[in-house]
Write an enzyme that holds these catalytic residues in place. Structure first.
Site, PDB file in Angstrom:
ATOM      1  N   LYS B 121     -36.755  12.360  -8.862  1.00 28.78           N
ATOM      2  CA  LYS B 121     -37.823  13.303  -9.084  1.00 28.78           C
ATOM      3  C   LYS B 121     -39.129  12.718  -8.841  1.00 28.78           C
ATOM      4  CE  LYS B 121     -34.467  16.084 -10.316  1.00 28.78           C
ATOM      5  NZ  LYS B 121     -33.474  15.831  -9.268  1.00 28.78           N
ATOM      6  N   GLY B 170     -30.715  18.629 -14.261  1.00 29.43           N
ATOM      7  CA  GLY B 170     -29.789  19.409 -15.095  1.00 29.43           C
ATOM      8  C   GLY B 170     -29.832  19.350 -16.348  1.00 29.43           C
ATOM      9  N   GLY B 171     -31.203  19.114 -16.984  1.00 31.87           N
ATOM     10  CA  GLY B 171     -31.229  18.931 -18.119  1.00 31.87           C
ATOM     11  C   GLY B 171     -30.926  17.742 -19.019  1.00 31.87           C
ATOM     12  N   GLU B 206     -44.642  14.196 -18.125  1.00 29.40           N
ATOM     13  CA  GLU B 206     -45.169  15.534 -17.761  1.00 29.40           C
ATOM     14  C   GLU B 206     -45.853  16.294 -18.969  1.00 29.40           C
ATOM     15  OE1 GLU B 206     -42.295  17.664 -15.615  1.00 29.40           O
ATOM     16  OE2 GLU B 206     -42.712  16.773 -13.643  1.00 29.40           O
ATOM     17  N   HIS B 214     -38.798  30.329 -15.356  1.00 25.98           N
ATOM     18  CA  HIS B 214     -38.186  29.729 -13.952  1.00 25.98           C
ATOM     19  C   HIS B 214     -38.514  30.442 -12.712  1.00 25.98           C
ATOM     20  CE1 HIS B 214     -35.028  26.917 -12.136  1.00 25.98           C
ATOM     21  NE2 HIS B 214     -35.407  27.975 -11.206  1.00 25.98           N
ATOM     22  N   HIS B 241     -29.566  25.250 -19.936  1.00 25.14           N
ATOM     23  CA  HIS B 241     -29.937  24.899 -18.528  1.00 25.14           C
ATOM     24  C   HIS B 241     -28.943  25.561 -17.446  1.00 25.14           C
ATOM     25  CE1 HIS B 241     -33.129  22.179 -20.103  1.00 25.14           C
ATOM     26  NE2 HIS B 241     -32.304  21.623 -20.867  1.00 25.14           N
ATOM     27  N   GLU B 281     -38.050  24.795  -7.033  1.00 24.03           N
ATOM     28  CA  GLU B 281     -38.041  25.367  -8.468  1.00 24.03           C
ATOM     29  C   GLU B 281     -39.268  24.946  -9.114  1.00 24.03           C
ATOM     30  OE1 GLU B 281     -33.201  25.597  -9.608  1.00 24.03           O
ATOM     31  OE2 GLU B 281     -34.492  23.816 -10.448  1.00 24.03           O
ATOM     32  N   ARG B 297     -29.784  22.753  -1.091  1.00 24.12           N
ATOM     33  CA  ARG B 297     -28.315  23.015  -0.781  1.00 24.12           C
ATOM     34  C   ARG B 297     -28.623  24.993  -0.991  1.00 24.12           C
ATOM     35  NH1 ARG B 297     -27.520  24.623  -5.940  1.00 24.12           N
ATOM     36  NH2 ARG B 297     -28.524  23.365  -7.597  1.00 24.12           N
TER      37      ARG B 297
END
Lengths: 147, 455
Positions: B121, B170-171, B206, B214, B241, B281, B297
């Protein structure tokens, strides 16, 4: 060549003792040791004739005096991996196999994964087809465990 | 397709509805398919319909759909020239992508290097920032070890902040911190959890957006320098999520705004040499977009973009993998109408627990603007081993209202017996005034569920 199967009665449930005796006789006459009958619905019947006992004793009465063992539970030996099936000489009906014996190889290029027998027994059916791409878990041979 | 095909046979390294979706795209392009499956999926529809079907292992995904070596051997023995990973499983595994290409096969997806870059990330965010993609204010890199320096960063960003594991997703591996007093403990705890869960204690921080939506941008790139954006999707309706219902375009966001973000995304793709389909995203709040992550993907919700653009994303993935040039220009891509996707899950309507079992009745909806992507047929048994997605209903309309109306009819027509599904949940959601108004935030569904539950 007269075959045994077209003289064997149609399998619909457990054969009567008369039929069992007749089948056992036919096996002996044909020089065979085992036979599997199935009805397509999952029911199976295995008969094995003890060669030494039957050689001198051909039953003539309706009583199955030859030691034919009905409804033996067989054991499926399955492919532990996928690949092109290569049967060994042990994958032959009637062969006595011991624990760890290799009945086939699963081949992918140069990789070979053996299909081993988990327990001593006699091969009663060869299900896998030599040279055919075969999946994980597919039945390669069926054996009747030695009692 | 041209005569210069890199591959003629595609191994589909997945299961369920996406395996069938990929198989359909392959068929349309004249490509043969190899279905590899676990013992539990022997009766699956795409397995029956594949050119070659091969059981590669037991139900456990680690010994079938996640078994890299097994999949490569399966490709070899079936003489497949390419592997399509679908979504989930190995689709975002950089090592797998590398191994596929090292074996002389084509990986239908980006390079391992792209996947690796986006999988971390911090690296991903840095690359996006460099390419001009807007990011949420934050630490711009790993948190320093000094608690004092971390506090300084958090104060500058402004509370609330969210502390995240660099290797997470994924949370998982994240924690919201509302004040400076909670910061030290939260950082220590998240680092410990990150080490345990991902083997990497690296954290970043952040600004925590409180009521974001989203919104994501679909991109499609070839290996000849063409990079296109295919509009936005709003996937704000989530539970734990997990997306539940998605729509395209994102209600209430001006097309010019989306176009500007889309252009930045494709610029980033060109800079990193991205190939194939991908999704950027974002969190969106008060007119501000903040990049969260890139999915390298095809996504579950890709059909709503297909409906609004008329582009077959999976077929385009395969064409790009063949080395073809995309025969599309950005100005040719028209985003028209509105599409909604309802994910059908085999789950208990009240508890959301998976509801595996045999489907005794499976009557599908139809009519104009209705598409159903599913691998389920009557008498299919939903397996307990995998996720509970059993299909997707996609509605399309000239307007959002029409798409909603069509979806409501479709859901009412759908008949499922033998297992429990979330159809009723979708019906209730579509009837919800807030949803109908459009633009709910990512916490809306969970609040809505909490309010209507009797407890």
């Amino acid at each position: 060549m007269s075959t045994v199967e077209n003289q064997v009665p149609v399998f619909e449930g457990i054969p009567s003792s008369d039929d069992l005796a007749r089948i056992a006789d036919l096996l002996v006459q044909a020089g065979l040791e085992t036979i599997e009958l199935s009805d397509g619905k999952g029911a199976r019947c295995f008969l094995r004739v003890d060669a030494s006992a039957s050689a001198s004793h051909v039953p003539t009465s309706g009583v199955p005096s030859a030691p034919a063992e009905a409804m033996q539970t067989d054991l499926a030996v399955k492919a532990p991996y996928f690949g092109v099936l290569a049967l060994t000489e042990l994958a032959e009906i009637g062969t006595l196999v011991r624990q760890g014996d290799v009945v086939a190889q699963m081949r992918i290029g140069t990789l070979q994964v053996p299909v081993t027998v988990p327990i001593e027994g006699t091969v009663v059916e060869v299900v896998g087809q030599d040279g055919v791409l075969t999946g994980y878990g597919a039945v390669v041979v069926r054996i009747e465990p030695t009692v | 397709m041209s005569d210069m095909q890199r591959f003629k046979r595609v191994l589909i390294a997945n299961r369920g509805e996406i395996a069938l979706r990929i198989q359909r795209a392959c068929r349309q392009l004249g490509l043969e398919t190899v279905a590899v499956y676990s013992e539990a999926d022997a009766d699956s529809r795409h397995v029956h319909e594949a050119d070659v079907a091969l059981c590669i292992g037991p139900a456990a995904a680690s010994k079938s759909y996640l078994d890299m070596e097994g999949l490569l051997l399966a490709a070899k023995v079936t003489e497949a020239g390419a592997i399509h990973p679908g979504y989930g499983f190995l689709s975002e595994n950089a090592d797998f992508a590398d191994a596929v290409e090292a074996a002389g096969l084509t990986f239908v997806g980006p390079t391992g290097a792209s996947i690796r870059m986006m999988g971390d990330k911090i690296t991903a965010k840095r690359a996006m920032r460099d390419a001009g993609v807007p990011c949420v204010p934050g630490s711009d890199g790993p948190l320093p070890s000094s608690a004092e320096e971390v506090r300084a960063i958090a104060l500058e960003v402004g509370f609330p902040v969210i502390v995240k594991a660099s290797g997470g997703g994924g949370g998982r591996g994240m924690r919201v911190v509302h004040s400076v007093d909670e910061l030290d403990d939260a950082v220590a705890l998240t680092a410990k959890e990150a080490q345990q869960a991902f083997g990497n204690p690296t954290l970043y921080l952040e600004k925590y957006m409180q009521k974001p939506r989203h919104v994501e941008i679909q991109v499609l790139c070839d290996t000849h320098g063409t990079a296109l954006w295919l509009g936005a999707r709003d996937c704000s309706l989530q539970r734990r999520h997990q997306k539940v219902l998605e729509e395209a375009p994102a209600p209430g966001i001006p097309p010019e705004t989306i176009a500007e973000i889309g252009e930045r995304c494709v610029q980033a793709c060109r800079q990193i040499g991205y190939r194939g389909a991908g999704t950027f995203e974002f969190l969106y709040e008060d007119g501000i977009f903040a990049f969260i992550e890139m999915n390298t993907r095809v996504q579950v919700e890709h059909p709503i973009t297909e409906e609004t653009t008329g582009i077959d994303i999976v077929a385009q993935q395969l064409r790009v993998a063949q080395g073809e040039t995309l025969d599309l220009r950005q100005e040719d891509i028209l985003m028209q109408g509105h599409a909604i996707e309802c994910r059908l899950n085999a789950e208990d309507a009240a508890t959301f627990m998976p509801s595996p079992g045999t489907v005794t009745r499976w009557d599908l909806p139809g009519g104009p603007g209705i598409r159903v992507d599913t691998h389920v047929v009557s008498n299919y048994t939903v397996q307990p081993y995998y996720d509970s997605l059993i299909g997707k209903i996609i509605s399309y309309g000239a307007t959002r209202e029409q798409a909603i109306a069509r979806m409501r009819v479709a859901l009412a027509e759908m008949r499922v017996e033998g297992i429990s599904t979330n159809i009723a949940l979708h019906q209730d959601l579509l009837a919800d005034p807030q949803f109908q108004e459009g633009g709910v935030d990512i916490h809306y569904l969970e609040r809505w569920l909490a309010e209507r539950s009797p407890s």
